[in-house]
Write a protein that holds these residues in place. Structure first.
Motif, PDB file in Angstrom:
ATOM      1  N   VAL A 418     -18.723  38.936  29.219  1.00  0.00           N
ATOM      2  CA  VAL A 418     -17.390  38.545  29.680  1.00  0.00           C
ATOM      3  C   VAL A 418     -16.308  39.280  28.894  1.00  0.00           C
ATOM      4  CG1 VAL A 418     -15.758  36.630  29.808  1.00  0.00           C
ATOM      5  CG2 VAL A 418     -18.136  36.276  30.494  1.00  0.00           C
ATOM      6  N   LEU A 419     -16.416  39.275  27.562  1.00  0.00           N
ATOM      7  CA  LEU A 419     -15.392  39.933  26.747  1.00  0.00           C
ATOM      8  C   LEU A 419     -15.415  41.439  26.930  1.00  0.00           C
ATOM      9  CD1 LEU A 419     -13.141  39.695  24.679  1.00  0.00           C
ATOM     10  CD2 LEU A 419     -14.866  39.862  22.873  1.00  0.00           C
ATOM     11  N   ARG A 420     -16.585  42.009  27.084  1.00  0.00           N
ATOM     12  CA  ARG A 420     -16.692  43.456  27.284  1.00  0.00           C
ATOM     13  C   ARG A 420     -15.914  43.890  28.520  1.00  0.00           C
ATOM     14  NH1 ARG A 420     -21.855  43.691  27.723  1.00  0.00           N
ATOM     15  NH2 ARG A 420     -22.269  43.718  25.479  1.00  0.00           N
ATOM     16  N   LYS A 421     -16.032  43.117  29.598  1.00  0.00           N
ATOM     17  CA  LYS A 421     -15.305  43.450  30.829  1.00  0.00           C
ATOM     18  C   LYS A 421     -13.799  43.308  30.640  1.00  0.00           C
ATOM     19  CE  LYS A 421     -19.055  42.197  33.991  1.00  0.00           C
ATOM     20  NZ  LYS A 421     -19.499  41.258  35.071  1.00  0.00           N
ATOM     21  N   LYS A 422     -13.370  42.277  29.921  1.00  0.00           N
ATOM     22  CA  LYS A 422     -11.948  42.087  29.674  1.00  0.00           C
ATOM     23  C   LYS A 422     -11.372  43.237  28.851  1.00  0.00           C
ATOM     24  CE  LYS A 422     -11.695  37.017  29.943  1.00  0.00           C
ATOM     25  NZ  LYS A 422     -10.585  36.958  30.928  1.00  0.00           N
ATOM     26  N   LEU A 423     -12.125  43.673  27.840  1.00  0.00           N
ATOM     27  CA  LEU A 423     -11.660  44.785  27.011  1.00  0.00           C
ATOM     28  C   LEU A 423     -11.591  46.079  27.812  1.00  0.00           C
ATOM     29  CD1 LEU A 423     -13.626  44.022  23.709  1.00  0.00           C
ATOM     30  CD2 LEU A 423     -11.162  43.852  24.040  1.00  0.00           C
ATOM     31  N   LEU A 430     -14.319  49.313  22.576  1.00  0.00           N
ATOM     32  CA  LEU A 430     -14.971  48.793  21.378  1.00  0.00           C
ATOM     33  C   LEU A 430     -16.416  48.437  21.690  1.00  0.00           C
ATOM     34  CD1 LEU A 430     -12.225  46.347  20.024  1.00  0.00           C
ATOM     35  CD2 LEU A 430     -12.835  48.573  19.067  1.00  0.00           C
ATOM     36  N   THR A 431     -17.231  48.378  20.650  1.00  0.00           N
ATOM     37  CA  THR A 431     -18.622  47.955  20.803  1.00  0.00           C
ATOM     38  C   THR A 431     -18.693  46.434  20.794  1.00  0.00           C
ATOM     39  OG1 THR A 431     -19.433  49.947  19.684  1.00  0.00           O
ATOM     40  CG2 THR A 431     -20.937  48.058  19.805  1.00  0.00           C
ATOM     41  N   VAL A 432     -19.299  45.849  21.841  1.00  0.00           N
ATOM     42  CA  VAL A 432     -19.478  44.397  21.934  1.00  0.00           C
ATOM     43  C   VAL A 432     -20.965  44.121  22.153  1.00  0.00           C
ATOM     44  CG1 VAL A 432     -18.818  42.268  23.101  1.00  0.00           C
ATOM     45  CG2 VAL A 432     -17.184  44.160  22.944  1.00  0.00           C
ATOM     46  N   VAL A 433     -21.590  43.436  21.212  1.00  0.00           N
ATOM     47  CA  VAL A 433     -23.021  43.173  21.291  1.00  0.00           C
ATOM     48  C   VAL A 433     -23.278  41.693  21.041  1.00  0.00           C
ATOM     49  CG1 VAL A 433     -23.619  45.512  20.542  1.00  0.00           C
ATOM     50  CG2 VAL A 433     -23.370  43.695  18.842  1.00  0.00           C
ATOM     51  N   PHE A 472     -18.851  29.961  26.038  1.00  0.00           N
ATOM     52  CA  PHE A 472     -18.990  31.413  26.035  1.00  0.00           C
ATOM     53  C   PHE A 472     -18.528  32.043  27.346  1.00  0.00           C
ATOM     54  CE2 PHE A 472     -22.215  31.166  22.486  1.00  0.00           C
ATOM     55  CZ  PHE A 472     -21.510  31.994  21.628  1.00  0.00           C
ATOM     56  N   LEU A 473     -18.540  31.287  28.431  1.00  0.00           N
ATOM     57  CA  LEU A 473     -18.170  31.857  29.713  1.00  0.00           C
ATOM     58  C   LEU A 473     -16.659  31.928  29.922  1.00  0.00           C
ATOM     59  CD1 LEU A 473     -20.772  30.280  32.156  1.00  0.00           C
ATOM     60  CD2 LEU A 473     -20.629  32.646  31.398  1.00  0.00           C
ATOM     61  N   LYS A 474     -15.932  30.997  29.295  1.00  0.00           N
ATOM     62  CA  LYS A 474     -14.492  30.941  29.537  1.00  0.00           C
ATOM     63  C   LYS A 474     -13.795  30.375  28.315  1.00  0.00           C
ATOM     64  CE  LYS A 474     -11.118  29.109  32.855  1.00  0.00           C
ATOM     65  NZ  LYS A 474     -10.938  28.258  34.047  1.00  0.00           N
ATOM     66  N   SER A 475     -12.988  31.210  27.664  1.00  0.00           N
ATOM     67  CA  SER A 475     -12.247  30.752  26.502  1.00  0.00           C
ATOM     68  C   SER A 475     -10.911  31.481  26.429  1.00  0.00           C
ATOM     69  CB  SER A 475     -13.039  31.010  25.214  1.00  0.00           C
ATOM     70  OG  SER A 475     -12.249  30.711  24.070  1.00  0.00           O
ATOM     71  N   PRO A 476      -9.823  30.770  26.160  1.00  0.00           N
ATOM     72  CA  PRO A 476      -8.522  31.434  26.031  1.00  0.00           C
ATOM     73  C   PRO A 476      -8.480  32.411  24.862  1.00  0.00           C
ATOM     74  CG  PRO A 476      -8.404  29.133  25.336  1.00  0.00           C
ATOM     75  CD  PRO A 476      -9.733  29.308  25.985  1.00  0.00           C
ATOM     76  N   LYS A 477      -9.397  32.254  23.915  1.00  0.00           N
ATOM     77  CA  LYS A 477      -9.402  33.141  22.755  1.00  0.00           C
ATOM     78  C   LYS A 477      -9.820  34.557  23.123  1.00  0.00           C
ATOM     79  CE  LYS A 477     -10.002  29.451  19.395  1.00  0.00           C
ATOM     80  NZ  LYS A 477     -10.739  28.937  18.221  1.00  0.00           N
ATOM     81  N   LEU A 481      -7.507  37.683  21.943  1.00  0.00           N
ATOM     82  CA  LEU A 481      -8.029  38.831  21.195  1.00  0.00           C
ATOM     83  C   LEU A 481      -7.725  40.133  21.908  1.00  0.00           C
ATOM     84  CD1 LEU A 481      -9.651  39.884  18.788  1.00  0.00           C
ATOM     85  CD2 LEU A 481     -11.716  39.654  20.181  1.00  0.00           C
ATOM     86  N   VAL A 482      -7.866  40.130  23.245  1.00  0.00           N
ATOM     87  CA  VAL A 482      -7.562  41.347  24.008  1.00  0.00           C
ATOM     88  C   VAL A 482      -6.122  41.755  23.800  1.00  0.00           C
ATOM     89  CG1 VAL A 482      -7.347  42.300  26.334  1.00  0.00           C
ATOM     90  CG2 VAL A 482      -9.359  40.947  25.732  1.00  0.00           C
ATOM     91  N   GLU A 483      -5.194  40.804  23.819  1.00  0.00           N
ATOM     92  CA  GLU A 483      -3.783  41.111  23.598  1.00  0.00           C
ATOM     93  C   GLU A 483      -3.571  41.684  22.205  1.00  0.00           C
ATOM     94  OE1 GLU A 483      -1.111  41.070  25.595  1.00  0.00           O
ATOM     95  OE2 GLU A 483      -2.562  40.715  27.203  1.00  0.00           O
TER      96      GLU A 483
END
Length: 486
Positions: A418-423, A430-433, A472-477, A481-483
């Protein structure tokens, strides 16, 4: 997202048994899950080269026996030892596992799960007793000889005592399963398995009990239906299809994505919140599980190794020659029965019941259930807060982001995706693992964990910035972080 005000630490004592079982399941999965790749390698070699395989080859078939007899139990014993006492624990765990292997005539997965952690615990107690008392220059001598002497004695004990006992237990379990098979009662096991999955006892059931027995059956028969009892994706798929077609609100809109994660990705945890929204749906997955196993048994289905994760792709890879029709039939029947029952239950649910718990609340409840027994103490929580405040990274200092969960394969993989797609959408490269909470890479700059695992994550990597989330599927954080990193 709001979480329940009642933490696992303050739950009524009636949940104590469930917590203990969950902790036991975590221990078992922690020993088996890191070695699933080796199990799959053995399963593929078995499916290909045994006399009834795709390309029978007597020379290559010689790998099958030694791998299940020696390699897999030794890996489990080593992993169990490292969980308790690091590399020294791993070495003594593998050493003592050799004792139960030689002392028995069946694959010693259960034996390795017992003696690996136990022998490492014994060594850990010795190391604590002599800590600070060894004269300078003698550390290596004492460390090597203590492990050798203690390991040798425990190996002899495992050979003469533990091994025969574990073989006896294994024989009893195997005979019990055979009785169920002979009397066509095996599908009834799903009455226990399906609710157990929702309580996060699936690892204890699958990896701790079914996989060791099933692996022995593969040696004798070339396949085992036991691999399919807990991992069948059909019951969960039926639940998600029902929400998609007859559900309402956020559950309906999120179901298609959950189907992909569940059926193709093999992460069954994704459908648990949908059942927690309406607990009556447990009847649907029980019906799907029982009917699917009945179909598997009637058609002679079986797999050559554990399909972990429980993806349809893993099922195809682990199905022996000539077994695709029975395998697919069992999954389709389980899906259909679960879907019909779930649809009826959803159509008859009262409006007040639907409003009682939405999907996000159910997901938060699921996280609390999964992490029961692992909540941080007030002192640890304070330390975690101090760590987060002190280690906040600037944009220029972030290179790697890590998502961590217990096993490092389920919910953390979803969060990382999820975060990888947002970034990527924001143009941030960035590397997201994802990883197990006990194996967070040293070069991680930011670590995401579920709240009750944050203290363990900080202990694993105290230098990273740690971010605690509920879902893990949905968090405002994620968006925050992306911002910050844009």
């Amino acid at each position: 997202m709001a979480t329940s005000a009642t933490t696992p630490a303050t739950q009524p004592s009636s949940g104590g048994a469930r917590v203990k079982l969950q902790q036991f399941g975590r221990l078992l999965s922690g020993m088996v899950m890191p070695n699933i790749g080796a199990f799959i390698a053995w399963g593929l070699i078995t499916a290909l080269f045994i006399p009834t395989g795709w390309i029978p080859n007597a020379t290559l078939e010689a790998l099958v026996g030694p791998m299940i007899t020696y390699l897999l139990p030794l890996l489990i014993g080593y992993t169990g030892g490292t969980m308790i006492h690091g590399k020294r624990g791993g070495v003594i765990g593998a050493t003592v596992t050799m004792g139960v292997i030689v002392g028995t005539t069946v694959p010693m997965f259960l034996g390795a799960m017992v003696v690996g952690p136990l022998s490492a615990w014994v060594l850990k107690q010795f190391d604590k007793a002599v800590e600070g008392k060894i004269k300078a220059g003698f550390e290596m001598l004492v460390n090597n000889f203590s492990l050798g002497i203690i390991g040798g004695l425990l190996t002899l004990g495992a050979l003469k005592g533990v091994g025969p006992v574990i073989q006896g237990i294994t024989n009893v379990l195997s005979d019990g399963v055979q009785v169920l098979v002979d009397h066509n009662l095996l599908p009834l096991i799903n009455i226990l398995i399906e609710p157990g999955k929702i309580l996060f006892l699936n690892n204890a059931i699958n990896q701790g009990i079914l996989t060791p027995i099933a692996s022995g059956q593969v040696v004798e028969a070339g396949k085992s239906i036991l691999f399919m009892l807990e991992s069948n994706p059909g019951p969960g798929l039926g639940i998600l299809l029902a929400y998609w077609l007859v559900g309402k609100g956020s559950a309906k809109s999120s179901a298609p994505g959950a189907i992909i994660i569940h059926f193709l990705g093999g992460i069954h945890e994704i459908y648990f919140p949908y059942i927690l929204m309406n607990p009556r749906l447990i009847l649907a997955v029980i019906g799907g599980g029982v009917s699917g196993t009945f179909t598997f048994q009637m058609l002679g289905a079986g797999l050559v190794a554990s399909p972990s994760p429980g993806s349809i792709f893993a099922y195809f890879a682990m199905t022996p020659k000539g077994g695709y029709f029975p395998m697919l039939s069992g999954i389709i029947v389980a899906t259909a029965v679960s879907f019909v029952l779930a649809s009826l239950l959803l159509k008859t649910v009262k409006k007040t019941d639907e409003e009682d718990m939405d999907l996000e609340t159910a997901a938060a409840k699921m996280k609390d259930m999964k992490s029961a027994g692992t909540a941080a103490s007030p002192a640890v929580a304070t330390a975690a807060a101090n760590n987060v405040a002190a280690n906040v990274r600037n944009k220029a200092d972030v290179r790697k982001i890590v998502f961590a969960c217990d096993a490092g394969m389920g919910s953390s993989a979803m969060g990382a995706s999820v975060l990888r797609k947002k970034l990527q959408s924001a143009g941030v490269n960035l590397t997201v693992v994802n990883s197990a909470v006990s194996e967070i890479p040293a070069d991680a700059d930011i670590v995401f964990t579920q709240k009750t695992l944050t203290d363990r994550a900080i202990a694993s990597n105290p230098n990273a910035e740690h971010i605690s989330i509920d879902n893990f599927l949905k968090s405002p954080k994620y968006d925050e972080l992306v911002e910050r990193l844009k």
